[in-house]
Design an enzyme around this catalytic site. Structure first.
Site, mmCIF file in Angstrom:
data_model
loop_
_atom_site.group_PDB
_atom_site.id
_atom_site.type_symbol
_atom_site.label_atom_id
_atom_site.label_comp_id
_atom_site.label_asym_id
_atom_site.label_seq_id
_atom_site.Cartn_x
_atom_site.Cartn_y
_atom_site.Cartn_z
ATOM 1 C CG ASP A 1 -1.719 1.211 1.399
ATOM 2 O OD1 ASP A 1 -2.422 1.568 0.446
ATOM 3 O OD2 ASP A 1 -1.658 1.831 2.483
ATOM 4 C CG ASP B 1 -1.398 7.721 0.317
ATOM 5 O OD1 ASP B 1 -0.263 8.047 -0.053
ATOM 6 O OD2 ASP B 1 -2.427 7.919 -0.366
ATOM 7 C CE LYS C 1 -6.963 3.436 5.311
ATOM 8 N NZ LYS C 1 -5.595 3.943 5.190
#
Length: 215
Positions: A34, A36, A160
């Site tokens: 990922d 950010d 996340k």
């Protein structure tokens, strides 16, 4: 696109950019990342290149993948584009800054995929549950097709649960969740990435994949 600038868009809400010219053998494992909150500090819809700051914890993992000669692939949701906060030109500038900062540290990314679709988006970007948007696995599967990646031996790192879910749905065996907790899912292990010990486990796994791929 509306900003009148040419970008590596394969459709209005999907960006796929090959970075550099490194060639990999077929069926190579990959390190999916990922962006950010994982590679760089998440400033809530980053839109100013001058504000981009790398998370130093991820640099050794990218360096290990580079040394192991396995591709590093960024897979990032960018709902800020769908919501109208900024356009693809701003994304390009921010992403270019991320890549430049990584290059300054001597580490490299091989492909960047971004999905701007979101149910709260405007116009053609207002799509609910698009297959390219994490937690769906579309970006990982597309990268695998383009680079000949063996998803069954690949890893994902993100901040996340959607990153972990995308990895599981793509057929990856494990992922590292930044500041998260360990968890076991069907056929997929979530490992925490919080301290030096956790990072050591990630580095050892990357190095092992590199050795396996050369054997």
């Amino acid at each position: 696109m509306a900003d009148g600038v040419s970008h590596p868009l394969v459709e209005p809400g999907v960006w796929i950019e090959r970075i550099g010219d490194r060639v990999f053998p077929q069926h190579v494992p990959a390190l999916f990342l990922d962006r950010d909150g994982t590679i760089n500090i998440d400033t809530d819809y980053p839109s100013d290149p001058a504000e981009i700051e790398l998370r130093p914890q991820m640099l050794p993992a990218i360096a290990a993948a580079n040394e192991a000669r396995i591709p590093v692939v960024v897979v990032t949701n960018q709902s800020g584009i769908a919501r109208g906060y900024f356009g693809w030109s701003v994304f390009a500038a921010v992403n270019g800054r991320v890549l430049d900062l990584l290059h300054d540290q001597g580490v490299f990314v091989d492909m960047v995929l971004a999905c701007a679709y979101h149910e709260a988006g405007f116009g053609p970007l207002g799509v609910s549950d698009h297959p390219m948007r994490k937690p769906n696995p579309g970006m990982l599967i597309e990268a695998a097709k383009r680079l000949g990646i063996d998803l069954g031996r690949s890893l994902i790192v993100g901040d996340k649960l959607a990153d972990m879910q995308a990895g599981r749905r793509a057929g990856l065996p494990q992922g590292w969740l930044v500041d998260g907790e360990a968890a076991a899912q069907a056929g997929f292990a979530v490992r925490p990435l919080r301290d030096a010990s956790d990072l050591g486990g990630l580095l050892a796994t990357i190095e092992m994949l590199g050795r396996d791929d050369r054997s």
